[in-house]
Design a protein around this motif. Sequence first.
Motif, short mmCIF file in Angstrom:
data_model
loop_
_atom_site.label_atom_id
_atom_site.label_comp_id
_atom_site.label_asym_id
_atom_site.label_seq_id
_atom_site.Cartn_x
_atom_site.Cartn_y
_atom_site.Cartn_z
N SER A 77 0.71 -1.69 0.08
CA SER A 77 -0.14 0.58 -0.15
C SER A 77 0.90 1.35 0.25
CB SER A 77 -0.56 0.07 0.79
OG SER A 77 -0.37 0.22 2.67
N GLU A 78 0.64 2.56 -0.33
CA GLU A 78 0.99 3.78 -0.39
C GLU A 78 1.73 3.81 1.54
OE1 GLU A 78 -1.05 6.61 -2.18
OE2 GLU A 78 -1.40 6.11 -4.36
N LYS A 79 0.91 3.63 2.04
CA LYS A 79 1.07 4.36 3.17
C LYS A 79 2.48 3.54 3.49
CE LYS A 79 -0.76 4.66 8.08
NZ LYS A 79 -2.42 4.57 8.87
N SER A 80 2.21 2.27 3.53
CA SER A 80 3.54 1.35 4.31
C SER A 80 4.28 0.85 3.53
CB SER A 80 2.04 -0.58 3.95
OG SER A 80 2.66 -0.99 2.70
N THR A 81 4.28 1.58 2.12
CA THR A 81 5.77 1.93 1.50
C THR A 81 6.65 3.38 1.58
OG1 THR A 81 4.20 2.21 -0.59
CG2 THR A 81 5.02 -0.29 0.19
N THR A 82 6.16 3.91 2.37
CA THR A 82 6.73 5.30 2.85
C THR A 82 7.91 5.02 3.06
OG1 THR A 82 6.47 5.49 4.70
CG2 THR A 82 4.68 6.92 2.97
N LYS A 83 8.83 5.96 3.08
CA LYS A 83 10.38 6.03 3.34
C LYS A 83 10.42 4.58 4.81
CE LYS A 83 15.40 7.60 3.12
NZ LYS A 83 16.08 8.70 2.06
N LYS A 84 10.30 6.07 5.43
CA LYS A 84 10.44 5.61 6.92
C LYS A 84 9.85 4.23 7.29
CE LYS A 84 10.11 10.10 8.72
NZ LYS A 84 9.42 11.76 9.83
N TYR A 140 14.23 9.68 -1.25
CA TYR A 140 14.97 8.93 -1.92
C TYR A 140 15.21 7.35 -1.33
CZ TYR A 140 13.57 10.55 -6.61
OH TYR A 140 13.04 11.08 -7.47
N LEU A 141 15.57 5.96 -0.86
CA LEU A 141 16.41 5.10 0.12
C LEU A 141 17.38 4.23 -0.95
CD1 LEU A 141 16.58 3.77 3.19
CD2 LEU A 141 15.28 1.77 1.26
N LEU A 142 18.40 5.31 -0.80
CA LEU A 142 20.41 4.89 -1.57
C LEU A 142 21.11 3.36 -1.57
CD1 LEU A 142 22.05 8.24 -0.77
CD2 LEU A 142 19.73 8.06 -2.83
N ASP A 143 21.63 3.30 -2.50
CA ASP A 143 22.52 2.04 -2.35
C ASP A 143 22.79 1.59 -1.02
OD1 ASP A 143 23.46 4.45 -2.89
OD2 ASP A 143 24.25 2.86 -5.09
N VAL A 144 23.06 2.54 -0.68
CA VAL A 144 24.45 3.02 0.98
C VAL A 144 23.82 2.84 1.79
CG1 VAL A 144 26.17 4.30 -0.30
CG2 VAL A 144 24.04 5.34 0.54
N GLU A 145 22.30 3.22 1.78
CA GLU A 145 21.52 3.26 2.84
C GLU A 145 21.06 1.56 3.05
OE1 GLU A 145 19.04 6.62 3.90
OE2 GLU A 145 19.08 6.31 2.09
N ILE A 146 20.50 1.03 2.18
CA ILE A 146 20.04 -0.47 1.64
C ILE A 146 21.14 -1.18 2.51
CG2 ILE A 146 19.25 -2.17 -0.11
CD1 ILE A 146 18.29 0.16 -1.70
N ASN A 147 22.17 -0.90 1.75
CA ASN A 147 23.12 -1.93 1.77
C ASN A 147 23.78 -2.18 3.28
OD1 ASN A 147 25.98 -3.14 0.32
ND2 ASN A 147 27.16 -2.34 2.18
N ASN A 148 23.57 -0.69 4.77
CA ASN A 148 23.91 -1.17 5.40
C ASN A 148 22.74 -1.35 6.33
OD1 ASN A 148 25.01 -0.10 8.41
ND2 ASN A 148 22.87 1.35 8.29
N TYR A 149 21.49 -2.17 5.84
CA TYR A 149 20.57 -2.40 6.55
C TYR A 149 21.19 -4.10 6.59
CZ TYR A 149 17.54 0.93 7.39
OH TYR A 149 17.26 2.35 7.98
N LEU A 150 21.41 -4.53 4.78
CA LEU A 150 21.50 -5.95 4.77
C LEU A 150 22.70 -6.48 5.53
CD1 LEU A 150 21.07 -5.68 0.57
CD2 LEU A 150 19.25 -6.14 2.21
N TYR A 151 23.93 -5.00 5.44
CA TYR A 151 25.16 -6.07 5.94
C TYR A 151 25.00 -6.23 7.82
CZ TYR A 151 29.80 -5.60 7.63
OH TYR A 151 31.15 -6.19 7.41
N GLN A 152 23.82 -5.61 8.27
CA GLN A 152 23.64 -5.37 10.14
C GLN A 152 23.19 -7.21 9.63
OE1 GLN A 152 21.52 -3.04 12.40
NE2 GLN A 152 21.61 -1.64 9.94
N VAL A 153 21.79 -7.48 8.90
CA VAL A 153 21.20 -8.83 8.60
C VAL A 153 22.34 -10.07 7.94
CG1 VAL A 153 20.14 -10.47 7.61
CG2 VAL A 153 19.15 -8.54 8.18
N THR A 154 23.45 -9.70 7.81
CA THR A 154 24.79 -10.77 7.60
C THR A 154 25.30 -10.75 8.68
OG1 THR A 154 26.43 -9.07 6.70
CG2 THR A 154 24.57 -10.12 5.14
N GLN A 155 25.20 -9.64 9.62
CA GLN A 155 26.45 -9.75 11.13
C GLN A 155 25.81 -10.46 11.84
OE1 GLN A 155 29.40 -8.46 10.94
NE2 GLN A 155 28.74 -9.02 9.18
N LYS A 156 24.73 -10.54 11.79
CA LYS A 156 24.01 -11.02 12.76
C LYS A 156 23.53 -12.48 12.25
CE LYS A 156 20.89 -9.38 15.06
NZ LYS A 156 19.00 -10.17 16.14
#
Length: 734
Positions: A77-84, A140-156
Amino acid sequence: MKFLVPFFLFCSLFTSSLFAVEKHALIIGIDSYMDSNKARFAEWQNLDGAVNDATSIYNILKAKYGFSSKNMKLLTSEKSTTKKSIQKNFDALIKKVAKGDQVFVYYAGHGAQISNSKFYEADKKHEAIVPSDVLRTGEYLLDVEINNYLYQVTQKGGELVVVFDNCFSGSGTRGKIDIEELKSRYVPVDDIDVNQEFPLSKSIVDEGALVVSAAQDYQLAKEYKDSRGQSHGVFTYSLMKALQMSSVHESADDIFKRVNSIILYNSVPRQDPVVEATEERLSRPLFGKVADAKQGVHVAVIDAEAKFKITLDGGAAIGLVPGAELTYGEDEIVVKVTRLFGVNGCYGEIIKGENKLEEGYLLKVTKWAPFSPNRLKVTMTDIGITTIEEQGLKELAVYLNDGGIMAYSPLDAKVGMIIHKNGKNYEAIFNGRNPVSLGSKVPSISKIESLKKKDLEAGELIYLEIPPTTKVFQSIQGDLSAQPKVELVKESDVYDYRLIGRYNENNQLEYAWLRAHAHNNTNHNPFPDETMWKSEDKVYVISDFAKRLGNMKGWLVTNVPANEANFPYKFGLQKESDQTLVKEGALIEGEKYGMVIYKDPNLFEKWNGNDRYLYIFLLESNGEMTLLFPANGVAVENFTEQICQDKKGNYKDKIALSDSDLISIEPPFTTDNILMLSSKAIITDTSIFEQKGVSERGEQAALDDILNETGRGKKKDAANWYLERHTYFGEGIK
């Protein structure tokens, strides 16, 4: 090296522990963007298929891959796919992940490239996904921001799979398709400069993640309508078809072969998916540790509309040549390769079964064509010498023999001059000097005497190389034509061995093969520098030497399929004095070594559990082959279920396969290879591992005959074998 032979074997049983892991998914699909209906955004293009794609992915993960809705977030939905909202869901995902959990992240929607004059990448652009509120916030949600989230997943400790179906996703870590109806998942952004420095992103691929993008970072990801009028991304449509037709245990590599072939079939312009992962990660399934035990070398179908022109996404680069055969499924549809195209494509025809193939189907290579590009290449002087030339060369040989200055091998350390025919002319070759032309006729004794006085030092010898006679040339040419392991090439081509001749001490004509670039101080080469010499009336033996050398080269350079079954045992030699394990290289003079196999813990964790028969054999530098294990050439007590388990049924870390003093190291030192073949099928004819050196005649089975033979009711499965090669050389005490 000296070999002594008694063996001691041990047995054991397999047990393993399985630990439950959770499966988490964050799936995002954005069709509609806030305020896109307002006049000032009239040029904005909403999407039609991103939500369909996200929903389809969500459903197949639940239905086929065992994901539970309690651990899945579907944001459409529009509401669930905002940047925040997206950021909040990433944070929640990271908190839930525990070590070993399977984590899947998917995004379908618009993509953009955002300028950043301070960015570390050369193009100064970020790849970004476009949240639903971007027209309000400009964020926008930048590649460096996305990578930071994904890297945290791998570190767990999460086992991470990421899929992006949007434009420019290549480094972001988006029936026939109607090309005219394609819509791009792309937002043009021309007037934004982030103007912000970011630290260098850490690689999630290096941490074991599998990252898949719908297109290169300079390409557009397309949408289209399927036969039911529903919109989808081209990439996700292809991925869904691939997942539907594949096993849950199929390797990621094979799944994306399917995906690529479906995209190729639909002739989608300029959309090439990108798969980023380590080789080890690609060999595993999308989710889980163990690859399908039935895996082998697979090639995807691109087009199968005509029975006699099946287009395949594989060819020369993977070793396919015309004559190779591939099989599909239980129906045993067999396709024979008829022609190669491009770097890695081929055409084939169905030679067995009905044409039930479709794009994306995977065919398994079940028969490799016999003519390998790795055939042994041998050469001879063209055509052969005349009877008159032969007589002149014999007179010169008698002179050299009588004078005590004849060398009987070009590798003799005392050789100071070689007389050799190069094309139509003879020439004299000296160490470190340009050749001296001697004309088209056999050089006279007086000419050689003059060169000897002028250019040779006391004690130096002359090697007179005799070209093959016409009879010898024609005989060898006939023997070696159409050989699967030997190819006769021109002298001007690159070759492995060249035929040379000599007159021996009794002035009798003999021939041998000389290895290219061989010289008298050669060291650590697994191939013999020079074969044994044989007389003209035994030229058939010379031909047989070439076949034996070709067989030897086949074992040493044949393409070995990836260890997709993760067979966990490897070979080594263990030093008797201190139990040191030597996997390659120097074996020390005076030491003794025994054969062992040892367990690789990383492979053992992923092993499919299928035990194998082991065959260990020595390939000496003179071409001789000797089966070392199992003992006495009998294919018994060589099954890993028998020899690798302890009394409790656990697989042991190391198993001795011989006495600890099997190998004694003493001069003369040589360079030899020990090979270990592991095979799911038993090989009862162990003569394929036995071969005398290149000095006697005898027929030997080729590697192709055993591993690649197919016939009625009989198949050899390339995926069910693996070959290790270990090179060892003796080394004196310094």
